[in-house]
Design an enzyme around this catalytic site. Structure first.
Site, PDB file in Angstrom:
ATOM      1  N   HIS A 285      -3.744  -5.582   1.199  1.00  0.00           N
ATOM      2  CA  HIS A 285      -3.556  -5.909   2.613  1.00  0.00           C
ATOM      3  C   HIS A 285      -4.037  -7.344   2.853  1.00  0.00           C
ATOM      4  O   HIS A 285      -4.980  -7.807   2.218  1.00  0.00           O
ATOM      5  CB  HIS A 285      -4.372  -4.961   3.490  1.00  0.00           C
ATOM      6  CG  HIS A 285      -3.897  -3.546   3.463  1.00  0.00           C
ATOM      7  ND1 HIS A 285      -2.734  -3.138   4.062  1.00  0.00           N
ATOM      8  CD2 HIS A 285      -4.428  -2.438   2.880  1.00  0.00           C
ATOM      9  CE1 HIS A 285      -2.574  -1.838   3.879  1.00  0.00           C
ATOM     10  NE2 HIS A 285      -3.582  -1.392   3.158  1.00  0.00           N
TER      11      HIS A 285
ATOM     12  N   CYS B  13       0.827  -1.197   0.000  1.00  0.00           N
ATOM     13  CA  CYS B  13       0.000   0.000   0.000  1.00  0.00           C
ATOM     14  C   CYS B  13       0.868   1.257   0.000  1.00  0.00           C
ATOM     15  O   CYS B  13       1.552   1.537  -0.970  1.00  0.00           O
ATOM     16  CB  CYS B  13      -0.987  -0.039   1.166  1.00  0.00           C
ATOM     17  SG  CYS B  13      -2.382   1.108   0.964  1.00  0.00           S
TER      18      CYS B  13
END
Length: 513
Positions: A446, A337
């Site tokens: 994630h 991310c």
């Protein structure tokens, strides 16, 4: 309507989240339908529900303990700090906007109807609601507009268990002082104290418990030992972020390889790496100084709530130079991310979502990121190609979620993974995600490392560097995070049953005490 019980604490990290999770599991084991609730959560560890809504991971953990599906109503207000003085405010899973602390303090009372609707939606469907407070109810400067501790307890008419952290010392002062600072009406809501994180002989405590009751006639419902329970931590006070042992793996085996996760100032979703702690012969630790990267075989840049701010921190502290030096020495570097965004060539923030302007990235990946006003919130499934590129095997079958502001475009290299939305029909088009170039790679997903196939691929990558074969460590085939969590919830419930007066707690729940 359901019955309700609330856990408040004398301070942050007093153990409220684990105590609430343990009670959720106990009530479930006792045949009750139970749901967790926290009206306002300040945390950078968040989760995307099946509906594409965002919530704090602590309530996800508690929902898992209760054996139910997480939903945003369990955490109607989530604050994700973007700086020392401001946060992104998320209401019922949707971004409301970025607010300074002063702005939020003025407007938070207007969120009470949303909080009450969320609570009522759970109370209509479950036998018991286990509510978690935040920080301490004795923060008297915040009492007027409180929506998470005694203000919430009054709103939903909840009896309170107050937990103190004896591990930090001064637990009697914590409990007595907290009760003393409350109004008479608020103090009457505290039906019992819990002393948490105790180490030693409980007999030594008994005189103190008697003296505490003489001064403040609230019974103690239990003394809970310091628990070796491995569940998701909520915030940056988590013990795992400060452990620095690189000689041994989690189970005490001598480590042959090391994974360093950079402990960014605004690190988010560090739960992404919990599964990697269980790789046999591999030590995972969090590093915030350049010299701590020297032993690493794999450096991971995690997510962050302020990519540009934390990239500047990397530069100012010498961590960027240390990462680039390790990469030049043959170390693998992986970003998730915000960490993936940092590894690119450039980051642009035309709308001032973070800090505005343009910033040079680490330059290890041929990608550029432009921050936008819209947040991507999507659950995905897919295959990973990164390990093939690094000389290993293809890993498939992972699931996870995207949660980020901005779009990243690749101008070279190869995609790291191929993903599609969980809600897409079978055979739907695959979307390219992330980037690989040489020994650097990154993804927006994630939960990527929770997959057993991904774990196996990481272990084989590190083991190959040292000439270790899988047949020498067959347990390196992968670690089931779901099965491990289930074991931990059972263990947590067992410890609490043994050390809490559950008859008293049921009496409080039933309004008999």
């Amino acid at each position: 309507m359901s019955r309700v019980i609330m856990i408040q604490g004398t301070m942050s990290s007093a153990g409220k989240s684990f105590l609430a999770a343990g009670l959720c599991r106990i009530f479930k084991e006792d045949g009750l339908s139970v749901a967790p609730f926290k009206s306002q959560n300040m945390a950078l560890n968040s989760y995307i529900t099946e509906e594409g809504l965002e919530m704090g991971r602590a309530q996800v953990m508690q929902a898992e303990a209760a054996g139910i599906r997480p939903e945003a109503a369990m955490n109607p207000v989530l604050l994700k700090p973007t700086s020392h003085m401001g946060s992104q405010v998320i209401v019922n899973g949707e971004v409301l906007g970025n607010y300074s602390a002063a702005e939020y303090f003025k407007m938070k009372k207007s969120l009470i109807p949303e909080i009450k609707r969320a609570y009522d939606s759970l109370a209509e469907r479950f036998d018991v609601i286990v509510v978690e407070g935040a920080g301490s109810p004795a923060e008297i400067n915040l009492r007027e507009n409180d929506i998470v501790n005694m203000g919430l307890a009054e709103l939903i008419d909840a009896p309170v268990l107050l937990a103190g952290d004896i591990d930090r010392g001064g637990v009697f002062a914590q409990l007595y002082g907290t009760a003393a600072l409350l109004s008479d009406r608020e103090r009457a809501r505290i039906r019992a104290f819990i002393i948490n994180k105790f180490r030693g002989d409980k007999e030594i405590l008994k005189p103190g418990l008697s003296m505490l009751y003489e001064r403040c006639p609230i019974p103690v419902a239990g003394v809970v030992p310091y628990m070796d329970v491995d569940l998701d931590d909520e915030d940056s006070l988590a013990d795992r972020l400060w452990a620095k042992d690189t000689a041994m793996d989690r189970n005490g085996r001598k480590a042959f390889a090391r994974i360093a996760v950079v402990r960014l100032p605004r690190i988010s979703n560090f739960t992404d790496f919990n599964a990697l702690e269980h790789l046999p012969g591999v030590a995972l630790y969090y590093a915030d100084r350049p010299e701590e990267l020297s032993a690493a075989d794999l450096v991971i840049l995690p997510g962050t709530k302020n990519t540009m701010g934390d990239l500047k921190w990397l530069r100012e502290t010498g961590m960027e130079a240390a990462i680039l030096r390790k990469y030049g020495e043959g170390c693998f570097v992986f970003g998730v991310c915000g960490g993936f965004q940092m590894l690119g060539m450039r980051l642009s923030d035309p709308f001032g979502i973070e800090e505005g302007g343009t910033l040079r990235g680490l330059g290890l990946l041929p990608v550029e990121t432009v921050f936008s006003r819209e947040k991507t919130r999507t659950r995905v499934t897919g295959n990973a190609w990164v390990f093939e590129e690094w000389g290993g095997t293809k890993a498939s079958g992972f699931t996870g979620y995207e949660i980020h502001m901005g779009e990243t475009k690749r101008a070279g290299g190869r995609p790291c993974t191929g993903i599609r939305k969980e809600s897409d029909p079978a055979g739907a088009a695959i979307k390219e995600d992330g980037c690989i170039q040489s020994r650097a790679a990154g993804t927006y997903v994630h939960g990527f490392f929770d997959s057993q196939e991904i774990q196996r691929a990481v272990w084989e990558l590190l083991a190959g560097k040292y000439g270790i074969s899988m047949d020498k460590l067959p347990e390196a085939g992968g670690f089931s995070m779901a099965a491990h969590k289930e074991e931990q919830y059972k263990k947590l419930a067992g410890i609490l049953r043994e050390n809490l007066d559950m008859d008293r707690i049921y009496g409080i729940l039933d309004r008999r005490l």
